[in-house]
Design a protein around this motif. Structure first.
Motif, mmCIF file in Angstrom:
data_model
loop_
_atom_site.group_PDB
_atom_site.id
_atom_site.type_symbol
_atom_site.label_atom_id
_atom_site.label_comp_id
_atom_site.label_asym_id
_atom_site.label_seq_id
_atom_site.Cartn_x
_atom_site.Cartn_y
_atom_site.Cartn_z
ATOM 1 N N GLY A 38 0.825 -1.212 0.000
ATOM 2 C CA GLY A 38 0.000 0.000 0.000
ATOM 3 C C GLY A 38 0.853 1.253 0.000
ATOM 4 N N MET A 39 1.954 1.222 0.766
ATOM 5 C CA MET A 39 2.874 2.365 0.809
ATOM 6 C C MET A 39 3.481 2.628 -0.572
ATOM 7 N N LYS A 40 3.893 1.555 -1.257
ATOM 8 C CA LYS A 40 4.514 1.712 -2.573
ATOM 9 C C LYS A 40 3.499 2.224 -3.607
ATOM 10 N N SER A 41 2.239 1.838 -3.444
ATOM 11 C CA SER A 41 1.201 2.349 -4.346
ATOM 12 C C SER A 41 1.051 3.858 -4.189
ATOM 13 N N ILE A 42 1.127 4.330 -2.944
ATOM 14 C CA ILE A 42 1.024 5.777 -2.691
ATOM 15 C C ILE A 42 2.229 6.495 -3.283
ATOM 16 N N GLU A 43 3.416 5.881 -3.167
ATOM 17 C CA GLU A 43 4.641 6.509 -3.676
ATOM 18 C C GLU A 43 4.575 6.749 -5.187
ATOM 19 N N THR A 44 3.912 5.867 -5.916
ATOM 20 C CA THR A 44 3.852 6.017 -7.372
ATOM 21 C C THR A 44 2.965 7.182 -7.804
ATOM 22 N N LEU A 45 2.145 7.700 -6.893
ATOM 23 C CA LEU A 45 1.177 8.743 -7.249
ATOM 24 C C LEU A 45 1.688 10.151 -6.987
ATOM 25 N N GLY A 46 2.866 10.274 -6.381
ATOM 26 C CA GLY A 46 3.398 11.602 -6.088
ATOM 27 C C GLY A 46 4.106 11.623 -4.749
ATOM 28 N N GLU A 47 4.435 12.822 -4.289
ATOM 29 C CA GLU A 47 5.183 12.972 -3.038
ATOM 30 C C GLU A 47 4.233 13.105 -1.844
ATOM 31 N N TYR A 48 3.350 12.112 -1.717
ATOM 32 C CA TYR A 48 2.429 12.102 -0.582
ATOM 33 C C TYR A 48 3.168 11.722 0.703
#
Length: 306
Positions: A38-48
């Motif tokens: 889940g963390m890596k999925s967020i990383e692909t979407l931007g600097e969240y």
């Protein structure tokens, strides 16, 4: 499921300090690898998120350690198998596997004694407490701090415990942090240009370092493929290649040695170029690209590629 997990991670960080993914896995009652996914999925979407790698050393029970946790330590099992009237040493050591280890540990703790005159093992105390089993249960529940370090080292020597390194990540709020995820656009469409909406849209950064798709190139000509296939057939049959350094070959080696009939069309002037100087040539070893193989009579069969 993945989208729900990413939202849970962002909502937790919104009201809480930076957190380890291992702790998040416990809080969410999820497998740690799913939280990392889940963390890596967020990383692909931007600097969240700001992600920092962490390393933890934990204690883990071995196969034998799990048996001790469930059934009790070897020394306690030995003690429990000694009746009040005593038991023969050989009989005691045959009661269960690893009884020999338990016997020596129970002797060292002063729980039992050996009468050398009769060969009997006797109890020296009325009851014992299985501290080892209690410690292993604590470790199985990840309560490592409640077990003294010296005991853990001793259990490791007895191959009941092993030290394992686990990789995790510390999660912090990034410069683009938000509890709602807006997927960036990946393509600039004619509609965006016509309406001008591209000016306000968030586009995914272009990766100039990405490797492009290799273009198909360098194919052999079909005739070259056929020639290579025939060449390989001759080589597999035992023929060998001879040097190809003669551009002009005699009629003997080019036709007669190959058993080509005199009336064969290939001998005609329109299909073969003949030279006037020299008109004849002496008999010599062939130097054209010729494939040769010994036959059953000891002679040579010859073939050439034209």
């Amino acid at each position: 499921m993945a989208s729900d997990l990413t939202e849970k991670i962002l909502k937790y960080l919104d009201t809480n300090p930076p957190v380890d993914t291992l702790d998040l896995a416990k809080l969410f009652n999820e497998d740690h690898q799913k939280v990392v996914g889940g963390m890596k999925s967020i990383e692909t979407l931007g600097e969240y998120l700001i992600v920092e790698p962490l390393s933890h050393k934990i204690w883990e029970l071995t196969g034998e350690g799990n048996q001790v946790k469930d059934n009790g330590s070897h020394e306690v099992l030995v003690f429990n198998n000694v009746p009040s009237e005593g038991i023969g040493q050989k009989e005691l050591l045959a009661t269960f596997p690893n009884a020999k280890v338990g016997f020596s540990k129970a002797m060292a703790k002063g729980w039992i004694s050996l009468d050398k005159a009769t060969g009997k093992v006797l109890r020296k105390v009325d009851s014992v407490t299985d501290e080892l089993q209690a410690h292993l249960k604590l470790i199985a529940n990840n309560e490592y701090d409640k077990v003294p370090e010296a005991n853990k080292v001793d259990y490791k020597k007895r191959k009941l415990l092993q030290e394992v390194t686990i990789k995790s990540f510390l999660l912090k709020k990034g410069p683009e942090f938000s509890t709602t995820i807006q997927k960036p656009e990946t393509e600039l469409t004619p509609e965006m240009i016509a309406s001008g909406s591209w000016k306000t849209l968030n586009f995914k950064p272009y990766n100039f370092d990405a490797m492009g798709i290799s273009l198909p190139s360098g194919h052999l000509h079909p005739l070259m493929k056929v020639r290579a296939e025939f060449r390989q057939i001759f080589l597999d049959m035992g023929f060998t290649e001879m040097p190809t350094n003669n551009f002009v070959e005699s009629s003997f080696w080019n036709f007669d040695a190959l058993f080509q009939p005199q009336q064969h069309p290939a001998r005609d002037a329109h299909d073969t170029f003949f030279v006037t100087d020299p008109k004849t040539t002496a008999m010599k070893r062939p130097t054209s690209k010729t494939y040769r193989n010994k036959d059953s009579t000891g002679g040579f069969e010859l073939a050439t590629f034209r």
